[in-house]
Design a protein around this motif. Sequence first.
Motif, PDB file in Angstrom:
ATOM      1  N   THR A 289      37.880  34.540  36.772  1.00 58.00           N
ATOM      2  CA  THR A 289      37.562  35.600  37.282  1.00 58.00           C
ATOM      3  C   THR A 289      38.661  36.624  37.185  1.00 58.00           C
ATOM      4  OG1 THR A 289      35.447  34.384  38.250  1.00 58.00           O
ATOM      5  CG2 THR A 289      35.869  36.700  38.716  1.00 58.00           C
ATOM      6  N   PHE A 290      38.371  37.127  36.385  1.00 55.46           N
ATOM      7  CA  PHE A 290      39.868  38.706  36.925  1.00 55.46           C
ATOM      8  C   PHE A 290      39.139  39.872  37.135  1.00 55.46           C
ATOM      9  CE2 PHE A 290      41.149  36.301  33.236  1.00 55.46           C
ATOM     10  CZ  PHE A 290      42.748  36.244  33.883  1.00 55.46           C
ATOM     11  N   LYS A 291      40.257  40.241  38.614  1.00 58.03           N
ATOM     12  CA  LYS A 291      40.254  41.354  39.685  1.00 58.03           C
ATOM     13  C   LYS A 291      39.856  42.298  38.515  1.00 58.03           C
ATOM     14  CE  LYS A 291      41.690  43.937  43.123  1.00 58.03           C
ATOM     15  NZ  LYS A 291      43.169  44.167  44.488  1.00 58.03           N
TER      16      LYS A 291
ATOM     17  N   PRO B   6      39.061  24.634  42.525  1.00 60.09           N
ATOM     18  CA  PRO B   6      37.840  25.847  42.859  1.00 60.09           C
ATOM     19  C   PRO B   6      38.243  26.761  44.058  1.00 60.09           C
ATOM     20  CG  PRO B   6      37.016  23.668  42.570  1.00 60.09           C
ATOM     21  CD  PRO B   6      37.934  23.682  42.427  1.00 60.09           C
ATOM     22  N   GLY B   7      38.028  27.871  43.978  1.00 59.25           N
ATOM     23  CA  GLY B   7      38.600  29.289  44.847  1.00 59.25           C
ATOM     24  C   GLY B   7      39.767  29.139  44.886  1.00 59.25           C
ATOM     25  N   GLU B   8      41.334  28.751  44.392  1.00 60.59           N
ATOM     26  CA  GLU B   8      42.090  28.716  44.173  1.00 60.59           C
ATOM     27  C   GLU B   8      42.224  30.355  43.977  1.00 60.59           C
ATOM     28  OE1 GLU B   8      45.173  25.312  45.169  1.00 60.59           O
ATOM     29  OE2 GLU B   8      44.656  25.314  42.895  1.00 60.59           O
TER      30      GLU B   8
ATOM     31  N   PRO C 186      33.135  30.389  27.871  1.00 63.05           N
ATOM     32  CA  PRO C 186      33.776  30.447  26.262  1.00 63.05           C
ATOM     33  C   PRO C 186      35.320  30.507  26.987  1.00 63.05           C
ATOM     34  CG  PRO C 186      33.368  32.668  27.510  1.00 63.05           C
ATOM     35  CD  PRO C 186      32.771  31.954  28.301  1.00 63.05           C
ATOM     36  N   ASN C 187      36.443  29.677  26.435  1.00 66.99           N
ATOM     37  CA  ASN C 187      37.589  29.503  26.438  1.00 66.99           C
ATOM     38  C   ASN C 187      38.356  30.341  26.163  1.00 66.99           C
ATOM     39  OD1 ASN C 187      37.236  29.422  23.151  1.00 66.99           O
ATOM     40  ND2 ASN C 187      39.114  27.309  23.557  1.00 66.99           N
ATOM     41  N   LYS C 188      38.119  31.680  25.831  1.00 69.23           N
ATOM     42  CA  LYS C 188      39.077  32.927  25.803  1.00 69.23           C
ATOM     43  C   LYS C 188      38.812  34.059  26.818  1.00 69.23           C
ATOM     44  CE  LYS C 188      39.311  35.167  20.833  1.00 69.23           C
ATOM     45  NZ  LYS C 188      39.189  35.346  20.252  1.00 69.23           N
ATOM     46  N   THR C 189      39.911  34.413  26.805  1.00 68.29           N
ATOM     47  CA  THR C 189      40.139  36.056  27.592  1.00 68.29           C
ATOM     48  C   THR C 189      40.412  36.122  27.404  1.00 68.29           C
ATOM     49  OG1 THR C 189      39.155  34.845  29.765  1.00 68.29           O
ATOM     50  CG2 THR C 189      39.564  36.735  29.746  1.00 68.29           C
ATOM     51  N   VAL C 190      40.650  37.567  27.308  1.00 73.66           N
ATOM     52  CA  VAL C 190      41.373  38.796  26.248  1.00 73.66           C
ATOM     53  C   VAL C 190      41.527  39.857  27.642  1.00 73.66           C
ATOM     54  CG1 VAL C 190      42.119  40.628  24.712  1.00 73.66           C
ATOM     55  CG2 VAL C 190      40.552  38.405  24.538  1.00 73.66           C
ATOM     56  N   LEU C 191      42.710  39.785  28.304  1.00 76.82           N
ATOM     57  CA  LEU C 191      43.803  41.515  28.572  1.00 76.82           C
ATOM     58  C   LEU C 191      44.103  42.110  27.965  1.00 76.82           C
ATOM     59  CD1 LEU C 191      44.885  38.963  31.306  1.00 76.82           C
ATOM     60  CD2 LEU C 191      42.877  39.594  31.154  1.00 76.82           C
ATOM     61  N   HIS C 192      43.834  43.139  28.741  1.00 77.72           N
ATOM     62  CA  HIS C 192      44.401  44.284  27.540  1.00 77.72           C
ATOM     63  C   HIS C 192      45.206  45.936  28.850  1.00 77.72           C
ATOM     64  CE1 HIS C 192      40.774  43.735  24.712  1.00 77.72           C
ATOM     65  NE2 HIS C 192      40.385  43.640  26.357  1.00 77.72           N
TER      66      HIS C 192
ATOM     67  N   SER D 173      41.389  34.285  39.633  1.00 75.27           N
ATOM     68  CA  SER D 173      40.432  33.027  40.615  1.00 75.27           C
ATOM     69  C   SER D 173      39.314  32.117  39.533  1.00 75.27           C
ATOM     70  CB  SER D 173      39.848  33.450  41.630  1.00 75.27           C
ATOM     71  OG  SER D 173      38.442  34.431  41.437  1.00 75.27           O
ATOM     72  N   ASN D 174      39.488  30.956  40.547  1.00 69.53           N
ATOM     73  CA  ASN D 174      38.713  29.844  39.537  1.00 69.53           C
ATOM     74  C   ASN D 174      37.401  29.963  40.280  1.00 69.53           C
ATOM     75  OD1 ASN D 174      37.751  27.706  38.685  1.00 69.53           O
ATOM     76  ND2 ASN D 174      39.360  26.174  38.901  1.00 69.53           N
ATOM     77  N   THR D 175      36.576  30.916  40.104  1.00 64.82           N
ATOM     78  CA  THR D 175      35.190  31.104  41.035  1.00 64.82           C
ATOM     79  C   THR D 175      34.346  29.231  40.258  1.00 64.82           C
ATOM     80  OG1 THR D 175      34.711  32.377  39.371  1.00 64.82           O
ATOM     81  CG2 THR D 175      36.120  32.738  41.142  1.00 64.82           C
ATOM     82  N   GLY D 176      34.698  28.436  39.344  1.00 65.53           N
ATOM     83  CA  GLY D 176      34.101  27.591  39.034  1.00 65.53           C
ATOM     84  C   GLY D 176      33.636  26.285  40.001  1.00 65.53           C
ATOM     85  N   LYS D 177      33.663  24.957  39.521  1.00 66.83           N
ATOM     86  CA  LYS D 177      33.567  24.250  40.521  1.00 66.83           C
ATOM     87  C   LYS D 177      33.718  23.263  39.955  1.00 66.83           C
ATOM     88  CE  LYS D 177      28.574  25.661  41.779  1.00 66.83           C
ATOM     89  NZ  LYS D 177      28.872  25.905  43.096  1.00 66.83           N
ATOM     90  N   ALA D 178      35.234  22.776  39.142  1.00 67.79           N
ATOM     91  CA  ALA D 178      36.053  22.243  38.415  1.00 67.79           C
ATOM     92  C   ALA D 178      37.824  22.882  38.339  1.00 67.79           C
ATOM     93  CB  ALA D 178      35.640  21.666  36.909  1.00 67.79           C
ATOM     94  N   ASP D 179      38.215  21.860  38.303  1.00 67.27           N
ATOM     95  CA  ASP D 179      39.829  22.155  38.015  1.00 67.27           C
ATOM     96  C   ASP D 179      40.074  23.201  37.484  1.00 67.27           C
ATOM     97  OD1 ASP D 179      40.693  21.364  40.368  1.00 67.27           O
ATOM     98  OD2 ASP D 179      42.089  19.346  39.515  1.00 67.27           O
TER      99      ASP D 179
END
Length: 156
Positions: A52-54, A106-108, A137-143, A76-82
Amino acid sequence: MNSIKITAFLFIATLLLAGCSSNSEDGTISTDVIDNPASADKKSRSKQPEITFKSKVHDFGKVIDGEIVSYSYKFSNTGKADLVITSVHASCGCTVAEYPKEPLAPGEEGYIDVKFDSRRRLGFNHKEVTVMSNTVPNKTVLHMKAKVYRPESLGN
């Protein structure tokens, strides 16, 4: 003639197969940290990492030609696994990105640091940085956006 072709094919196939062997000491990430939800049951699907990106967009505004500007995308990692970021690629050679190589629990939180070199990039620029990770999904695009000006065109 056919026996030469068959021999050459077998030789090439042997070389390709030998090159596919994996070695954990070569800097690759162990597949033990990857959980593929497409092949997992519903219970384990809820134990996925989530990135999750700010903010996924940054506008540098006005930039003077030749200036190198940088920005850190906080996530941040808002999931439940590394969370494992496997690669980060910029859409242009004028953009360079650095990212954490170690798994994030998770949480870092972490940062993807991006530098944009505006040299010879006059006018409006829109660059993308693609983040690949073990998320779904495994791909996130930042702009990134910037308007590059010549110094003399900005006035005093």
